[in-house]
Design a protein around this motif. Structure first.
Motif, PDB file in Angstrom:
ATOM      1  N   GLN A 105       0.782  -1.211   0.083  1.00  0.00           N
ATOM      2  CA  GLN A 105      -0.035  -0.033   0.136  1.00  0.00           C
ATOM      3  C   GLN A 105       0.906   1.301  -0.086  1.00  0.00           C
ATOM      4  O   GLN A 105       0.694   2.146  -0.713  1.00  0.00           O
ATOM      5  N   GLN A 109       0.984   4.034  -2.919  1.00  0.00           N
ATOM      6  CA  GLN A 109       0.701   5.617  -2.646  1.00  0.00           C
ATOM      7  C   GLN A 109       1.942   6.306  -3.019  1.00  0.00           C
ATOM      8  O   GLN A 109       1.752   7.402  -3.840  1.00  0.00           O
ATOM      9  N   SER A 136      -0.044  15.599   0.329  1.00  0.00           N
ATOM     10  CA  SER A 136      -0.121  14.037   0.308  1.00  0.00           C
ATOM     11  C   SER A 136       0.634  13.555   1.484  1.00  0.00           C
ATOM     12  O   SER A 136       0.299  12.438   1.738  1.00  0.00           O
ATOM     13  N   MET A 142      -4.261  10.746   4.134  1.00  0.00           N
ATOM     14  CA  MET A 142      -3.496   9.933   3.002  1.00  0.00           C
ATOM     15  C   MET A 142      -2.847   9.048   3.954  1.00  0.00           C
ATOM     16  O   MET A 142      -2.459   7.947   3.496  1.00  0.00           O
ATOM     17  N   GLU A 145      -4.771   6.188   4.757  1.00  0.00           N
ATOM     18  CA  GLU A 145      -5.399   5.134   3.789  1.00  0.00           C
ATOM     19  C   GLU A 145      -3.960   4.323   3.017  1.00  0.00           C
ATOM     20  O   GLU A 145      -4.341   3.305   2.657  1.00  0.00           O
ATOM     21  N   SER A 146      -2.680   4.798   3.369  1.00  0.00           N
ATOM     22  CA  SER A 146      -1.645   4.038   2.845  1.00  0.00           C
ATOM     23  C   SER A 146      -1.571   2.968   4.044  1.00  0.00           C
ATOM     24  O   SER A 146      -0.880   1.996   3.481  1.00  0.00           O
ATOM     25  N   MET A 153      -5.644   2.570  -3.024  1.00  0.00           N
ATOM     26  CA  MET A 153      -4.077   3.204  -3.460  1.00  0.00           C
ATOM     27  C   MET A 153      -3.847   2.707  -4.924  1.00  0.00           C
ATOM     28  O   MET A 153      -3.280   3.183  -5.668  1.00  0.00           O
ATOM     29  N   LEU A 156      -5.715   5.047  -7.236  1.00  0.00           N
ATOM     30  CA  LEU A 156      -4.945   6.292  -7.090  1.00  0.00           C
ATOM     31  C   LEU A 156      -3.778   6.026  -8.078  1.00  0.00           C
ATOM     32  O   LEU A 156      -3.192   7.317  -8.754  1.00  0.00           O
TER      33      LEU A 156
END
Length: 186
Positions: A105, A109, A136, A142, A145-146, A153, A156
């Motif tokens: 992840q 990212q 970011s 963020m 989310e990582s 991711m 993205l």
């Protein structure tokens, strides 16, 4: 608020000193690179410190784990299936370790952010690229989310590739077929 304040102050400084860009181009380029590297390093440290708070969404770890009799179920969304395949390959080579998925992840990212960074720098400029990079790297959203196993991711990363493709054709001569293809990718 902090991001908006930084943009405002940088804009004010550039209005007061319009000739600074031409005079100190090398210094600005080195400073730009140094700030970028520092932002990336701090962002990596923040993500490493947060690995203990890593989680998952929708049970991707159990679905992608390598077991003797379990296959990967076919899913409706193709990119989600591709993400599970990718996660399965990582678990196959490294082992069924949750942290291996978290590192996947983080790498997805960082790859997406770097592609976006260079695309934004190419299309809009250095200041916008630094602001985007700072947001970011330091945004709690963020960072979290990582650390969560989910295909977001990957989405993205794929979106940043398409944006880079569209940004590459945004300057220069208008090429209708190029933009038609970029539209299909989007």
């Amino acid at each position: 608020c902090l991001t908006g304040l930084c943009v405002f102050l940088i804009h004010r400084f550039r209005l007061k000193h319009p000739g600074a860009k031409e005079k100190k181009h090398i210094v600005r380029t080195v400073a730009f690179a140094a700030v970028s590297v520092v932002f990336l390093a701090i962002g990596l440290v923040l993500r490493i410190q947060g690995i203990d708070n890593a989680g998952e969404k929708a049970g991707y770890f159990e679905v992608a784990a390598v077991t003797a009799k379990q296959g990967i179920p076919a899913l409706v969304h193709g990119a989600e299936y591709f993400y599970i395949q990718l996660l399965h390959k990582v678990f196959f080579f490294i082992g069924n370790k949750f942290t291996a998925g978290v590192w996947l992840q983080i790498l997805l990212q960082f790859g997406a952010i770097l592609i976006l960074f260079f695309s934004v720098r190419y299309t809009i400029g250095q200041v916008a690229a630094i602001v985007m990079l700072g947001f970011s790297m330091f945004s709690p959203y963020m960072i979290q989310e990582s650390l969560d196993l989910s295909p977001e991711m990957l989405f993205l990363f794929l979106w940043s590739l398409v944006f880079a493709f569209a940004a590459a054709g945004s300057k220069g001569k208008l090429k209708p077929m190029y933009f038609l293809f970029a539209g299909f990718l989007v």
